[in-house]
Enzyme design. Structure first.
Site, PDB file in Angstrom:
ATOM      1  CE  LYS A  79      -9.822  -3.471 -40.218  1.00  0.00           C
ATOM      2  NZ  LYS A  79     -10.946  -4.806 -39.416  1.00  0.00           N
ATOM      3  NE  ARG A  81     -15.544   0.012 -40.061  1.00  0.00           N
ATOM      4  CZ  ARG A  81     -14.532   0.329 -39.125  1.00  0.00           C
ATOM      5  NH1 ARG A  81     -13.863   0.849 -38.896  1.00  0.00           N
ATOM      6  NH2 ARG A  81     -15.021  -1.158 -38.310  1.00  0.00           N
ATOM      7  NE  ARG A 131     -10.853  -6.772 -30.621  1.00  0.00           N
ATOM      8  CZ  ARG A 131     -11.144  -6.677 -31.636  1.00  0.00           C
ATOM      9  NH1 ARG A 131      -9.994  -5.775 -32.212  1.00  0.00           N
ATOM     10  NH2 ARG A 131     -12.347  -5.444 -32.044  1.00  0.00           N
ATOM     11  NE  ARG A 167     -13.885  -3.269 -29.954  1.00  0.00           N
ATOM     12  CZ  ARG A 167     -13.395  -2.642 -31.392  1.00  0.00           C
ATOM     13  NH1 ARG A 167     -11.860  -2.854 -31.207  1.00  0.00           N
ATOM     14  NH2 ARG A 167     -14.072  -2.700 -32.537  1.00  0.00           N
ATOM     15  NE  ARG A 202     -17.522  -4.565 -34.686  1.00  0.00           N
ATOM     16  CZ  ARG A 202     -16.330  -5.239 -33.606  1.00  0.00           C
ATOM     17  NH1 ARG A 202     -16.668  -6.054 -32.948  1.00  0.00           N
ATOM     18  NH2 ARG A 202     -15.132  -5.257 -34.586  1.00  0.00           N
TER      19      ARG A 202
HETATM   20  P1  AMP Z   1     -13.515  -0.670 -34.587  1.00  0.00           P
HETATM   21  O1  AMP Z   1     -12.626  -0.335 -34.020  1.00  0.00           O
HETATM   22  O2  AMP Z   1     -12.528  -0.058 -36.765  1.00  0.00           O
HETATM   23  O3  AMP Z   1     -13.695  -1.647 -34.998  1.00  0.00           O
HETATM   24  O4  AMP Z   1     -14.656   0.111 -35.052  1.00  0.00           O
HETATM   25  C1  AMP Z   1     -15.011   0.208 -34.016  1.00  0.00           C
HETATM   26  C2  AMP Z   1     -16.837   1.285 -34.060  1.00  0.00           C
HETATM   27  O5  AMP Z   1     -16.353   2.511 -34.199  1.00  0.00           O
HETATM   28  C3  AMP Z   1     -16.796   0.458 -35.640  1.00  0.00           C
HETATM   29  O6  AMP Z   1     -18.044  -0.496 -35.763  1.00  0.00           O
HETATM   30  C4  AMP Z   1     -18.176   1.474 -35.648  1.00  0.00           C
HETATM   31  O7  AMP Z   1     -18.991   1.467 -35.236  1.00  0.00           O
HETATM   32  C5  AMP Z   1     -17.179   2.432 -35.707  1.00  0.00           C
HETATM   33  N1  AMP Z   1     -16.311   2.888 -36.629  1.00  0.00           N
HETATM   34  C6  AMP Z   1     -14.931   3.584 -37.052  1.00  0.00           C
HETATM   35  N2  AMP Z   1     -14.338   3.579 -37.714  1.00  0.00           N
HETATM   36  C7  AMP Z   1     -15.562   3.830 -39.234  1.00  0.00           C
HETATM   37  C8  AMP Z   1     -15.977   4.867 -40.017  1.00  0.00           C
HETATM   38  N3  AMP Z   1     -14.997   4.856 -41.127  1.00  0.00           N
HETATM   39  N4  AMP Z   1     -17.089   5.044 -40.642  1.00  0.00           N
HETATM   40  C9  AMP Z   1     -17.908   4.318 -39.669  1.00  0.00           C
HETATM   41  N5  AMP Z   1     -18.348   4.207 -38.409  1.00  0.00           N
HETATM   42  C10 AMP Z   1     -17.293   3.949 -37.767  1.00  0.00           C
END
Ligand code: AMP
Length: 221
Positions: free
Chosen positions: A13, A88, A127, A160, A171
């Site tokens: 994404k 989400r 990654r 990360r 996740r």
């Molecule tokens: P991502 O970079 O999209 O994988 O997001 C990394 C982390 O940020 C996720 O695993 C959540 O802990 C938090 N996060 C990002 N977007 C959201 C969201 N819309 N709602 C809740 N937690 C989020």
């Protein structure tokens, strides 16, 4: 063009949204990126978010909703955007629907990047991300020229904390429990387009570009 990107962790994404946002000159709005910036800057929001993120859990819906509300009200979001990582959960999707209604707008399409765990797990565990500019690498498929150093800005690349195996498992669990319901939710509204993201990313990008071109022409179904 107002687009949401949905899909399991590691479906690509962030990579695809970044390239498409650049191609169509619209912002790529990633709640994950915003939260990582807040953590780096040591803000209250960053402090609150850190342990949720590192363990692979979601931050509370109202906090995530507040971030998006602020971000969508900025001027650069007026001409469209790609939302990556929000919503989400179904409550977040309801918040977004209400917010957009209040703003007199709505979503044009929800892109569902579907990928299987066999493809995703090696993608995520390999990654690496630049600490400074956020550029994404992969130790095998897309390494930086010098290990640990970003090609673009010379910043340090790192793994990360949520790309560690235990956090990846968590996740996925969270995705299955909370995010996967959104696929049906948006499909019922006639907004969903599914893409197979197991294939090489250039092919996925070309397919996505065709959809974006159709949306620009007013025929995004
Ligand atoms: P991502 O970079 O999209 O994988 O997001 C990394 C982390 O940020 C996720 O695993 C959540 O802990 C938090 N996060 C990002 N977007 C959201 C969201 N819309 N709602 C809740 N937690 C989020």
């Amino acid at each position: 063009m107002n687009i949401v990107f949905l899909g399991p962790p590691g479906a690509g994404k962030g990579t695809q949204a970044e390239k498409l946002a650049h191609t169509y000159s619209i912002p790529h709005i990633s709640t994950g990126d915003i939260l990582r910036e807040e953590i780096k800057a040591g803000t209250d929001l960053g402090k609150l978010a850190q342990s949720y993120i590192d363990d692979g859990n979601l931050i509370p819906d109202d906090v995530a909703g507040g971030i998006i509300k602020n971000r969508l009200q900025k001027d650069d979001a007026g001409g469209g955007y790609i939302l990556d990582g929000f919503p989400r959960t179904v409550p977040q999707a309801e918040m977004l629907e209400k917010l957009l209604e209040e703003m007199g707008s709505g979503l044009d399409r929800v892109v569902y990047l579907d990928a299987s765990p066999e493809v995703i797990v090696p993608r995520l565990s390999g990654r690496r991300v630049c600490k400074q500019c956020g550029k994404i690498y992969h130790i095998k498929n897309m390494p930086s020229a010098e290990e640990g150093v970003c090609d673009v800005c010379g910043g340090e690349t790192y793994q990360r904390p949520d790309d560690r195996p235990e956090a990846i498992r968590q996740r996925f669990q969270v995705y299955r429990d909370k995010t996967a319901d959104l696929i049906e939710w948006y499909d019922k509204k006639g907004l969903l387009t599914r893409f197979n993201a197991d294939i090489v990313k250039e092919e996925t990008f070309d397919e996505l570009k065709e959809l974006f071109d159709r949306i620009e022409e007013g025929n995004g179904h």
